[in-house]
Design an enzyme around this catalytic site. Sequence first.
Site, short mmCIF file in Angstrom:
data_model
loop_
_atom_site.label_atom_id
_atom_site.label_comp_id
_atom_site.label_asym_id
_atom_site.label_seq_id
_atom_site.Cartn_x
_atom_site.Cartn_y
_atom_site.Cartn_z
N TYR A 1 4.78 2.31 -7.00
CA TYR A 1 3.45 2.01 -6.46
C TYR A 1 2.36 2.64 -7.34
CZ TYR A 1 -0.48 2.70 -3.19
OH TYR A 1 -1.72 2.75 -2.60
N SER B 1 0.78 -1.24 0.00
CA SER B 1 0.00 0.00 0.00
C SER B 1 0.82 1.29 0.00
CB SER B 1 -0.95 0.01 1.20
OG SER B 1 -0.20 0.07 2.38
N SER C 1 -5.34 4.44 -6.53
CA SER C 1 -4.80 5.44 -5.61
C SER C 1 -4.58 6.76 -6.33
CB SER C 1 -3.47 4.94 -5.04
OG SER C 1 -2.79 5.99 -4.38
#
Length: 272
Positions: A134, A73, A109
């Site tokens: 990410y 995450s 995200s």
Amino acid sequence: MPRILMTGASGEIGTRLRQLLPPIYPDLVLSDVKTPADLDASETFKPADLADLAQVESICEGIDGILHFGGFSIEGPWDTILQSNIIGCYNLFEAARRKGVQRVVFASSNHAVGFYPRHHRIGADVTVRPDSRYGVSKAFGEAIGSLYADKHGIGVTCLRIGNFGDKPLDHRRLSIWLKPEDLVQLCRIGLDHPDIHFEILYGASYNERAWWDNHRAYDLGYRPTGRAEDFRDQAFAGQAKLKSDPVRQFYQGGAFCSLEFSGDMSRIVKWK
Ligand code: 15L
């Protein structure tokens, strides 16, 4: 009654949703590579490593809809991102297809678009500008979601989550805060709304300083109850404790942008 699988059940978001989802989706199956420390006897938990397709297929058996919060995450080494978020995300969609799952809500995200400057208001249709490995993995997840929606008819909703928590803690979070109950609303839209084919929605509450045009979420019935400005004073106090960092402060992705940064800010700003 739909049977819903939630991956990432031991993570920060998953832990909170384990409290909020059961009244809405009583037939909830939880999964994670790590068993939640406080697992209750009333909860159904099936461990799985997202990087292993056979394990992911087995947890998708008999499932109607998936909330995919699993994976790594934050920014991490390439191999970690590759296994958890890229191979893991492919495995999730492929297992969903093989097992006839109807809906997938993917936790994307804000870091898929983190290199947009804060003064630039963006919609969900902009070119991605990931701010990290990410962020690249989240853009990959959106792309594979689009493929499985168009090619295989899975109803896919990607939520570009801002900052999830009880309150916004600094300036940046006044713009991107997401109250847990508002995330639940967005999950319900993704799992239940009849018009879902492929959607990208911003995971943000009602924030007057928002950087994102989230009108599509509102069109689908989203009515956030969190208002970041109610926590303005606390957020300003939190901001005062932060060290100055021009890269972090200029871009939407904040610290993810300044991490390992060796670029040229003047060139990024011109790029629209
Ligand atoms: C995210 O995507 C992360 O999962 C979370 O830990 C926060 O860093 C959040 O973004 C954020 O941008 O604040």
